[in-house]
Design a protein around this motif. Structure first.
Motif, PDB file in Angstrom:
ATOM      1  N   ALA A  64       1.839   4.773   0.357  1.00 43.88           N
ATOM      2  CA  ALA A  64       0.672   4.437  -0.460  1.00 43.88           C
ATOM      3  C   ALA A  64       0.111   3.078  -0.041  1.00 43.88           C
ATOM      4  CB  ALA A  64       1.060   4.449  -1.944  1.00 43.88           C
ATOM      5  N   LEU A  69      -1.805   9.130   1.191  1.00 48.29           N
ATOM      6  CA  LEU A  69      -1.198   9.858   0.085  1.00 48.29           C
ATOM      7  C   LEU A  69       0.126  10.450   0.561  1.00 48.29           C
ATOM      8  CD1 LEU A  69      -4.135  11.849  -1.575  1.00 48.29           C
ATOM      9  CD2 LEU A  69      -2.833   9.933  -2.544  1.00 48.29           C
TER      10      LEU A  69
ATOM     11  N   ARG B  40       3.773  15.333  -5.357  1.00 48.25           N
ATOM     12  CA  ARG B  40       3.743  14.100  -6.153  1.00 48.25           C
ATOM     13  C   ARG B  40       4.352  14.347  -7.533  1.00 48.25           C
ATOM     14  NH1 ARG B  40       0.816  11.899 -10.108  1.00 48.25           N
ATOM     15  NH2 ARG B  40      -0.644  13.639 -10.249  1.00 48.25           N
TER      16      ARG B  40
END
Lengths: 217, 217
Positions: A64, A69, B40
């Protein structure tokens, strides 16, 4: 004709591979912990798993910070890494700890080798996510204990360890293909590395570990 | 006729229940993380799981310091706690985060209440293993997001939350029975507690949380 590889991409590819490796190792070890014969051992493998996810967080945060991402950096490697775990589901506790022992150690050897190809702070980050040796000692002790209780197990677990390494190498080929060779380019760019030498060293270390746990290579 | 309960035993029973709760919450959250729609979120629930196993270690170490094997202190509660999780397997990501949200919060409320019945250092230890609020915020945000994307989901998740509470209460009855009433004796001995009041407070807090996450009680 492909353009020259941007080194930045190769680094985030590598960190993506490391992050996904940690995430999937967490999941599989957490699932394998249910094979434990008692709650103490179940908790011990769960704690090994938890260490992986803490490492995942460090690498994901670094991605990050590099403006990438984590999901994007990891996505190319989902199929081969998931493939490795799907094709090596342990059937019992002895296979589970053997997988943790063999898998963690080979991963660490590999990470140590490629860390040399990275600049700081990524070099240190990759070295930091190596596994704590107390986990390897726990796993090796469990393997020796299982063999002591049932000497016939040594043969089956030795074969299992060979299969783990075989599957890992076969998926490593898919990993190398997954990102159009950027990762291999990075490793080669390290200068100190030749791939044949890398495999030789990984194999030698693996053989020594098998012996230490009472297994044959 | 049963002998008067030794307070030491009741304390280690309680710590055993807390330790096993952490261990099983770890396992189930780690498994549920695979339901996540992306890497994520999968990592986020895995990190929530990892926090549980770190708490397990603290409580297990305290049990060992008190001269009790963690496995012995936990064993009476395996059936009811496993029963709770087996009967509440989430079918999708929205159910998984709802379970994490509801389950963690009720556990925390319960732990806060019974901590009052303990002497130091166990009182502080139990307060220390309460969940970090950032995890609750993550889960609540995921629930609201899911409902925003599909408003019909609010009804199904509200029913799911009610079922979770119902199963938890029904297994709580089995927990109370599992150790011949020693745990309930400990809670009653706290003086400040009446069981009816305890349930009233737990229910009120649960209702407020449901509303905060966009669910009906």
């Amino acid at each position: 004709m492909s353009a020259p590889t941007p080194p930045g991409h190769a680094v985030t590819d590598l960190l993506g591979l490391v992050a996904l490796g940690e995430l999937l190792a967490f999941e599989r070890m957490a699932a394998d912990a249910r094979l434990a014969p008692d709650l103490r051992r179940r908790a011990a493998l769960s704690e090994m798993a938890a260490a992986e996810i803490a490492n995942y967080r460090r690498v994901a945060d670094r991605l990050a910070a590099l403006g990438v991402l984590p999901d994007d950096a990891m996505s190319a490697y989902v199929a081969p890494l998931q493939g490795f775990h799907d094709s090596t589901e342990p059937r019992d506790w002895a296979e589970a700890v053997t997988k943790a022992y063999v898998g963690d150690a080979i991963t660490d050897d590999f990470l140590r080798e490629i860390a040399g190809a990275l600049r700081e702070p990524d070099r240190q980050l990759v070295l930091d996510v190596l596994h704590e040796s107390r986990y390897a000692e726990f796993a090796a002790a469990e393997i020796r204990l299982a063999i002591e209780a049932d000497p016939k197990l040594a043969g089956r677990l030795s074969m299992w360890a060979r299969r783990l390494v075989g599957e890992a190498l076969s998926q490593a080929g898919r990993v190398a293909a997954a990102d159009n060779g950027r990762l291999t380019a990075l490793i080669a760019a390290g200068g100190q590395l030749d791939v044949a030498g890398l495999f030789r060293r990984l194999t030698a270390a693996h053989t020594a570990r098998m012996t230490a746990a009472g297994l044959n290579n």
